[in-house]
Design a protein around this motif. Structure first.
Motif, PDB file in Angstrom:
ATOM      1  N   ALA A 199     -71.591 -16.130 -14.885  1.00  0.00           N
ATOM      2  CA  ALA A 199     -70.990 -17.461 -14.699  1.00  0.00           C
ATOM      3  C   ALA A 199     -71.790 -18.286 -13.712  1.00  0.00           C
ATOM      4  CB  ALA A 199     -69.542 -17.321 -14.230  1.00  0.00           C
ATOM      5  N   ARG A 251     -68.683 -18.225  -7.488  1.00  0.00           N
ATOM      6  CA  ARG A 251     -69.145 -17.129  -8.333  1.00  0.00           C
ATOM      7  C   ARG A 251     -70.324 -16.400  -7.697  1.00  0.00           C
ATOM      8  NH1 ARG A 251     -67.035 -16.415 -13.394  1.00  0.00           N
ATOM      9  NH2 ARG A 251     -65.170 -17.696 -13.653  1.00  0.00           N
ATOM     10  N   SER A 277     -70.327 -12.423  -6.820  1.00  0.00           N
ATOM     11  CA  SER A 277     -71.313 -11.521  -7.419  1.00  0.00           C
ATOM     12  C   SER A 277     -72.169 -10.821  -6.377  1.00  0.00           C
ATOM     13  CB  SER A 277     -72.203 -12.307  -8.384  1.00  0.00           C
ATOM     14  OG  SER A 277     -72.971 -13.266  -7.673  1.00  0.00           O
ATOM     15  N   ARG A 303     -65.961 -20.094 -17.462  1.00  0.00           N
ATOM     16  CA  ARG A 303     -64.631 -19.581 -17.126  1.00  0.00           C
ATOM     17  C   ARG A 303     -64.354 -18.225 -17.768  1.00  0.00           C
ATOM     18  NH1 ARG A 303     -63.241 -25.178 -17.176  1.00  0.00           N
ATOM     19  NH2 ARG A 303     -62.697 -25.179 -19.389  1.00  0.00           N
ATOM     20  N   ARG A 321     -75.869  -7.587  -4.404  1.00  0.00           N
ATOM     21  CA  ARG A 321     -76.328  -7.079  -5.698  1.00  0.00           C
ATOM     22  C   ARG A 321     -77.722  -6.503  -5.568  1.00  0.00           C
ATOM     23  NH1 ARG A 321     -76.260 -13.062  -8.370  1.00  0.00           N
ATOM     24  NH2 ARG A 321     -78.063 -13.940  -7.319  1.00  0.00           N
ATOM     25  N   GLN A 328     -66.735 -15.845 -18.286  1.00  0.00           N
ATOM     26  CA  GLN A 328     -67.805 -14.901 -17.980  1.00  0.00           C
ATOM     27  C   GLN A 328     -67.535 -14.182 -16.671  1.00  0.00           C
ATOM     28  OE1 GLN A 328     -71.100 -17.719 -18.037  1.00  0.00           O
ATOM     29  NE2 GLN A 328     -71.766 -16.960 -20.037  1.00  0.00           N
ATOM     30  N   GLU A 329     -68.200 -13.013 -16.539  1.00  0.00           N
ATOM     31  CA  GLU A 329     -68.132 -12.346 -15.235  1.00  0.00           C
ATOM     32  C   GLU A 329     -68.987 -13.121 -14.242  1.00  0.00           C
ATOM     33  OE1 GLU A 329     -70.659 -10.493 -13.672  1.00  0.00           O
ATOM     34  OE2 GLU A 329     -72.188 -10.935 -15.178  1.00  0.00           O
ATOM     35  N   SER A 330     -68.810 -12.812 -12.946  1.00  0.00           N
ATOM     36  CA  SER A 330     -69.279 -13.696 -11.890  1.00  0.00           C
ATOM     37  C   SER A 330     -70.766 -13.982 -11.929  1.00  0.00           C
ATOM     38  CB  SER A 330     -68.894 -13.117 -10.524  1.00  0.00           C
ATOM     39  OG  SER A 330     -67.497 -13.124 -10.379  1.00  0.00           O
TER      40      SER A 330
END
Length: 1016
Positions: free
Chosen positions: A116, A162, A166, A109, A248, A111-113
Motif C-alpha cells: 500500500a 503505511r 511496514s 485500501r 523491514r 493491500q498490506e502495508s
C-alpha cells in the motif's frame, strides 16, 4: 489516439503521451471544467460562468464556441462532444490524473502495508504542484481545489501511516517531521510523529509532541485532543509492543519511492531527522553563554536534559523554544519586549495568515504585513514568534534616527556608533536571525533604508515588518491582512464579552446579533474587542442599534490612543497622507458598499494615482475591479467633510448613481444578464443616493428607475425605501415617477389596492412616450393578476402589446399575464387561444423565462409532467438572465404541481426551499401562495389542523392574493375539514414560520424512516 488531462498541478493536455500546448487561459479553464465533470455534460451557462465569472461579454456564446473549436483541435478526434445544452469531454477511464490518484488510493485500501505504501507513493507522484494552479483563482474551481488539496493531505498521511506499519519508521521520519511542522493543528500529523519518534527509540520526544499539541489546541481553540490521541499517548507510556513494528529486512527501499515530487510544507530546504531538528527557527551553531536563547532542551518523561542546537539546516519560523539572534541577542529580546512576551487572552483564527508569513519568511529576506489599523498585524506576529527573535517596537518612536537606535538597543548596544547601519550589520554578522520591526508606517523612509541595508550586508537576516504601508524594499514580500473571517469574528466577540459578564448567553440568537455587530465594525479585531467591552453596558440589541448610528459608542470616555480607539487608528493613518489624498479619501467616504474605477471621475479628475496611494496606505481595500472603505474609515472620513464638503461629495455620488441607474434600465430593457448582478453590487450606493436626493426631481427619477429594474430582482430594503416615496398628490411628472416607485414597492409588499391606486395615477400623468411608462404598465398588470381582476389585466395587456416603446419581452409578458388570468379562472383553453393570437410576439425565451412559465401554467391541469418540463425551462432561462422574480414564480408553480402529482418527498423539499426563497426576497404575494400550497400538502399528509390554520391566516390577511378557479375549491375543502382549528397568529411571518416548521418535521420524519434498519 490516447488523450489524458492533468489537473494535479497546472492544467495540461497530452495526446499519445506528448504534451499539447494550450493557447491561453480560456482553453485551460474549459479543459479543466470539462475534465472534472467525470464524463458528464457541462451546461453552457456553467462554462460561461467559469470563463467570465458573472461578467460575460456581449458575444459570450460566440466566444465560447470559438474557444471550444480551438480546444477541439487540440484534443483531436471526437473527444470533445456537443450535447443538448452543453459540452462533454469523452475520455477513457483514468485519463484524468485526479481520477487515477483516487483509484490508486482505493487500491491501497485493500493491500498490506508495504504494498500500500508503494501504491500511495505512486498516487502522490501524480501531483506536479498545487492542483489547478494556473486557474485556481477562478471561483468555479474553488470546490475542486479544496477537495484535491484535502485528498493530497489525506494520501500523504495514509502513505506515512503505511510506511510506519511496514517497519520503515526510520526512513519515513524526516517526511513525517516536515508534515507535522506544516500541519501543527492536524491531529493525525502529530500522531504520526509520535509513532515515528517512539518507533525509532525517541519516546521522550514523542511524549513531548503530545504535550505540545495538547497545549496548542487548548490555547488556540479551547478544546482537548481526541480520545484516540490520549489512547496513543497511553500506549506509548506503556511501551505497547504493537507500536514497535520490526524494521523491514532486505534491500532498503527509498522512502520517496514513487514520490519524485514530494509534498512540501512551504520550505525550501529539507528537514533532517535526528538531534539537529529540534528548533524551527534558525539559530547559530556555536555554543556560548550568551547563546542560551538559541538552544532548547529535551525534557521528556525520563527527565533527560540534552542540549540541542536549533535548526542548523534551515530557517523555519514558528518553532517551539527556538532562538534566532543568539550569540548577541539572547537575553536582549526579552528586554526589548521580544517574542517571549505573549498575551494570555485567547487567539482566534489567522492560521492561513500565519502559515503564509512563515512561508514568505522561508523564501525571502523582507516580509511586510500590511493592513489597516486594528486588523491585528502585531498580534499575528506575536502569536507566531518562537521566543528568541529580535523584536523592535516603533509605535512610540517619532524621528527617523530612532529606528537604528531602537534596533541597537534591542541588540544590547548602547547606541549605533559610527556608521550606524554598518555597526548593526557587523553585530548581526552572517548568522541566521529574524528582526521584527513593528508599526513602521510613520517612519517608512528610515525603515526602508535600514532594512534594505541590513539584508544586503547580513545574508542570514530575515526582516519581518508590520505597517499600514509597504516598505518598498527590493525583494519585499507583501502580505495584506484583512478582517477576521465571520466565524472567528463572532467567536472573538463572544469570548471577550463573556470575560466581562458571567451570564453572557451562548445561543443562536446571541451569535446572530454578535455577527451583526461585528459586521458594523468591519470584523477588525480591535473594534470587535472594543464592541465586546460595551456589550455588558448596552446589551447586544442596543449595542447593535447604536453602532448602526455611528462608532462613537466605542470611543473611550477619557483620552485614548491609536492602540485602544477605533477612530484614532484611522486618524493616525490619515495624518500620514498628503492633502490631495486626504481630500480624495474624505469624498469617497460617501460611498457605501464600495466603488469601481468608473466612479472616480465623478469625485476628482486623474484620481487613479491617489487611489493607489490610499490602497497602499491600507485605507482603501482593493479587490479589483472593486474598491471599498471600511466602515470605520468611512465614519472618520465623513467627520472630516463638514457641511459644504459633504454636500459636494454627495452631489458627485448622486451623479454617479443616476448614471448607473440609467445604465441599469437600459440593461433591463435588453435583458442583459449582467444588469441584476450589477444592481445588487451597487445597491448600497443606490439606496444611499436615493435617500440623499429625497423628494426632488432627480430623486423621483432615480426611484422610478430602480423600481422598474428592481421589480425583477427584489431586495427587501429597497422595497421598503420605494414604498416610502409615495407623493401626496400626482400632479407633475416627478409626482408620477414617485408614484411608480411607491406603487412598485406596495405591489411587492402585497398592498394591492394601494399599489393599483398609485400606478394608475402615475400612468394617467406620464406621457405615452415616456421611457419608463412601459415598466409602470407591466407592474400594474402583475398587480391586477394578484388582485384577481381579469378584465383590467386584459386591457393593460392589449395596451402593452401595441406599445412600440416597450421591449419585446415586456410585451410578451403582458400577453402571457392575460392568458394566465384565463388559466387561473379555470379556462386554460381560452388562455391558449389568446397566446395563439399573439404567437408572433412570444419568441422571448432567450431573454427570460416568462413565456415557458405561462405554458407550464396552461398545461398543468391536463399534462402535469409536461408542465414540470416547462417550469424547468422557465427557471433555467430566468437564472441565465439573473431574474430572481420570474425564477421564484416558476418555482412556486413547480411546487404546486409536485403536490398534485403526489410526489410527496419532492414536494416537501420544494415547499421548504421556495418558501424560504420568496421570504428572503420579500415577495409577499408569493409567500402567501406558498403558505396555501403548504396547507394543501399538509392536509394530504393528514395534518388537517395545521392546514386549516394556515388557510385561515391567509383568508384573514388583505395582502394575500385572491384565490381563483379550482384553487377556491381546494382551500374550501381544507377549511371544512378542520373548522375548529386554532388560530395562527403573527400574520404572514407567523404563518410562514408555522408552515416551515411542520414541513421540516415531516422531512425529518421521512429521513429517519429511510435511515432505520429493516426488520427481518
Amino acid at each position: 489516439m490516447g488523450i489524458s488531462v492533468g489537473v494535479l498541478g497546472p492544467v495540461e493536455l497530452r495526446r499519445d503521451e506528448v504534451l499539447v500546448p494550450l493557447a491561453g487561459a480560456p482553453q485551460r479553464v474549459l479543459l479543466a471544467r470539462l475534465a472534472l465533470a467525470g464524463g458528464r455534460s457541462v451546461p453552457v451557462a456553467e462554462l460561461i460562468e467559469a470563463l467570465w465569472e458573472g461578467e460575460p461579454p456581449d458575444n459570450a456564446m460566440g466566444n465560447l464556441h470559438s474557444y471550444v473549436s480551438r480546444l477541439r483541435r487540440c484534443t483531436g478526434g471526437e473527444a470533445l462532444r456537443r450535447e443538448p445544452g452543453g459540452y462533454r469531454l469523452d475520455l477513457p477511464d483514468g485519463a484524468v490524473d485526479a481520477e487515477r490518484a483516487e483509484r490508486l488510493a482505493a487500491t491501497a485500501r485493500g493491500q498490506e502495508s508495504a504494498a500500500a505504501a508503494v501504491t500511495l507513493g505512486e498516487a502522490l507522484a501524480l501531483w506536479r504542484g498545487d492542483p489547478l494552479s494556473d486557474v485556481a483563482d477562478r471561483m468555479a474551481f474553488a470546490p475542486e481545489v479544496a477537495r484535491l488539496g484535502e485528498l493530497r493531505r489525506h494520501l500523504r498521511e495514509e502513505w506515512l501511516d503505511r510506511l510506519l506499519a511496514s517497519g520503515a519508521a526510520a526512513e519515513a521520519l524526516p517526511e513525517i517531521e516536515a508534515l507535522a511542522v506544516a500541519e501543527p493543528l492536524r491531529e493525525r500529523a502529530q500522531s504520526l510523529l509520535m509513532r515515528g519518534l517512539h518507533a525509532t527509540g525517541r519516546t521522550p520526544e514523542a511524549l513531548a509532541v503530545a504535550r505540545t499539541y495538547r497545549k496548542r489546541i487548548a490555547d488556540e481553540h479551547g478544546i482537548d485532543p481526541s480520545p484516540a490521541m490520549a489512547e496513543l499517548q497511553r500506549r506509548i507510556l506503556a511501551d505497547d509492543p504493537g507500536l514497535r513494528v520490526p524494521a523491514r529486512s532486505g534491500p532498503e527501499t527509498p522512502v520517496r519511492s514513487g514520490l519524485e515530487r514530494p509534498v512540501r510544507s512551504g520550505l525550501e530546504r529539507p528537514v533532517r531527522s535526528g538531534p539537529k531538528t529540534a528548533g524551527l527557527i534558525g539559530a547559530p551553531t556555536r555554543h556560548s553563554p550568551a547563546a542560551a536563547g538559541a538552544f532548547s532542551r529535551d525534557t521528556g518523561a525520563a527527565g533527560s536534559s540534552t542540549p540541542r542546537v536549533a535548526g542548523e539546516d534551515a530557517w523555519r519560523p514558528g518553532g517551539e523554544g527556538a532562538g534566532v539572534v543568539a550569540g548577541m541577542a539572547g537575553a536582549a529580546g526579552d528586554a526589548a519586549g521580544g517574542g517571549s512576551r505573549r498575551r494570555v487572552d485567547r487567539f482566534f483564527g489567522r492560521r492561513e495568515e500565519i502559515a503564509a508569513v512563515r512561508a514568505a519568511l522561508a523564501g525571502g529576506a523582507v516580509t511586510t504585513l500590511v493592513g489597516p489599523g486594528g486588523v491585528g498585524k502585531t498580534r499575528i506576529v506575536r502569536e507566531m514568534l518562537g521566543g528568541g527573535e529580535l523584536v523592535v517596537e516603533l509605535a512610540e518612536r517619532s524621528v527617523p534616527e530612532d529606528v537604528a537606535a531602537a534596533v541597537a538597543g534591542a541588540l544590547g548596544m548602547r547606541a549605533a556608533p559610527g556608521g550606524g547601519v554598518a555597526a548593526l550589520a557587523e553585530r548581526l554578522g552572517s548568522m541566521p536571525a529574524v528582526l521584527v520591526l513593528d508599526n513602521c508606517e510613520h517612519l517608512l523612509d528610515a525603515v526602508r533604508a535600514l532594512a534594505g541595508e541590513l539584508v544586503a550586508r547580513c545574508p542570514g537576516l530575515r526582516v519581518l515588518a508590520t505597517s499600514r504601508h509597504r516598505l518598498d524594499v527590493a525583494g519585499e514580500r507583501v502580505l495584506r491582512i484583512g478582517p477576521l473571517p465571520a466565524d472567528d469574528q463572532v467567536a472573538l466577540f463572544c469570548d471577550r464579552a463573556a470575560l466581562l459578564r458571567a451570564d453572557f448567553p451562548d445561543d443562536s440568537r446571541t451569535r446572530e446579533l454578535a455577527a451583526e455587530i461585528c459586521g458594523l465594525v468591519d470584523g477588525l479585531p480591535l473594534a470587535v474587542e472594543l464592541a465586546a467591552r460595551r456589550e455588558s453596558v448596552f446589551g447586544l440589541a442596543h449595542l447593535r442599534d447604536r453602532l448602526g448610528a455611528g462608532l462613537n459608542v466605542l470611543e473611550p470616555a477619557r483620552g485614548g490612543d491609536r492602540a485602544t480607539a477605533v477612530s484614532a487608528t484611522v486618524e493616525w493613518s490619515y495624518r500620514l497622507l498628503d492633502p490631495a489624498s486626504q481630500r480624495m479619501l474624505d469624498r469617497l467616504a460617501v460611498c457605501r458598499g464600495g466603488f469601481g474605477l468608473d466612479a472616480l471621475p465623478y469625485f476628482q479628475e486623474d484620481a487613479e494615482p491617489l487611489l493607489a496611494e490610499l490602497v497602499d496606505a491600507s485605507l482603501v481595500v482593493a479587490d479589483p475591479p472593486r474598491y471599498r472603505l471600511l466602515e470605520t474609515v468611512r465614519h472618520v472620513g465623513l467627520g472630516h467633510l463638514g457641511p459644504d464638503g459633504e454636500r459636494q461629495a454627495r452631489e458627485a455620488h448622486a451623479r454617479w448613481m443616476l448614471a448607473t441607474a440609467a445604465e441599469l434600465v437600459d440593461g433591463a430593457r435588453r435583458r442583459d444578464p449582467r444588469t441584476y448582478p450589477a444592481m445588487r453590487r451597487e445597491l448600497p450606493n443606490l439606496q444611499e443616493a436615493l435617500a440623499w436626493l429625497g423628494a426632488g426631481d432627480d430623486g423621483a427619477r432615480m426611484a422610478a428607475m430602480l423600481a422598474v429594474v428592481g421589480s425583477d430582482s427584489p431586495d427587501p430594503g429597497l422595497t421598503e425605501q420605494l414604498a416610502r416615496c409615495a407623493p401626496e398628490r400626482v400632479e407633475t411628472e416627478s409626482d408620477a415617477l414617485r408614484a411608480v416607485a411607491a406603487g412598485t414597492g406596495e405591489w411587492l409588499r402585497g398592498h394591492l389596492p394601494e399599489a393599483d391606486r398609485l400606478l394608475t395615477a402615475a400612468l394617467d400623468r406620464l406621457p405615452r412616450d415616456h421611457r419608463l411608462r412601459w415598466g409602470a404598465l407591466l407592474i400594474r398588470i402583475s398587480n391586477g393578476m394578484f388582485a384577481g381582476r381579469p378584465e383590467p389585466v386584459r386591457q393593460d395587456a392589449e395596451r402593452m402589446a401595441t406599445d412600440t416603446h416597450a421591449p419585446d419581452w415586456a410585451r410578451a409578458t403582458g400577453i402571457c399575464c392575460s392568458a394566465l388570468m384565463d388559466a387561473y379562472g379555470g379556462d386554460p383553453a381560452a388562455g391558449t387561444r389568446w397566446l395563439e393570437r399573439y404567437a408572433g410576439a412570444l419568441d422571448t425565451e432567450h431573454l427570460d423565462g416568462f413565456v415557458p412559465f405561462t405554458r407550464g401554467e396552461l398545461s398543468a391541469g391536463a399534462d402535469p409532467e409536461g408542465a414540470l418540463a416547462w417550469y424547468d425551462r422557465s427557471i433555467a432561462a430566468s437564472d441565465r438572465a439573473n431574474l430572481i422574480y420570474t425564477g421564484h414564480v416558476a418555482r412556486v408553480a413547480r411546487a404546486a404541481v409536485l403536490i398534485r402529482l403526489g410526489r410527496t418527498s419532492e414536494a416537501i423539499g420544494a415547499c421548504r426551499e421556495v418558501l424560504a426563497a420568496v421570504r428572503a426576497a420579500n415577495m409577499t404575494a408569493q409567500v402567501w401562495t406558498m403558505i396555501r400550497l403548504s396547507a394543501e400538502l399538509l392536509a394530504g399528509l393528514g395534518d388537517t389542523q395545521t392546514a386549516a390554520a394556515l388557510v385561515a391566516a391567509a383568508d384573514g390577511d388583505p395582502m394575500a392574493p385572491v384565490v381563483m378557479g379550482p384553487d377556491r375549491d381546494r382551500m374550501a375543502g381544507i377549511r371544512t375539514a378542520a373548522a375548529t382549528a386554532p388560530p395562527c397568529g403573527g400574520g404572514v411571518a407567523g404563518a410562514a414560520e408555522l408552515a416551515s416548521a411542520r414541513l421540516t418535521a415531516y422531512a425529518e420524519e421521512k429521513r429517519t424512516k429511510r435511515a432505520a434498519p429493516h426488520e427481518g
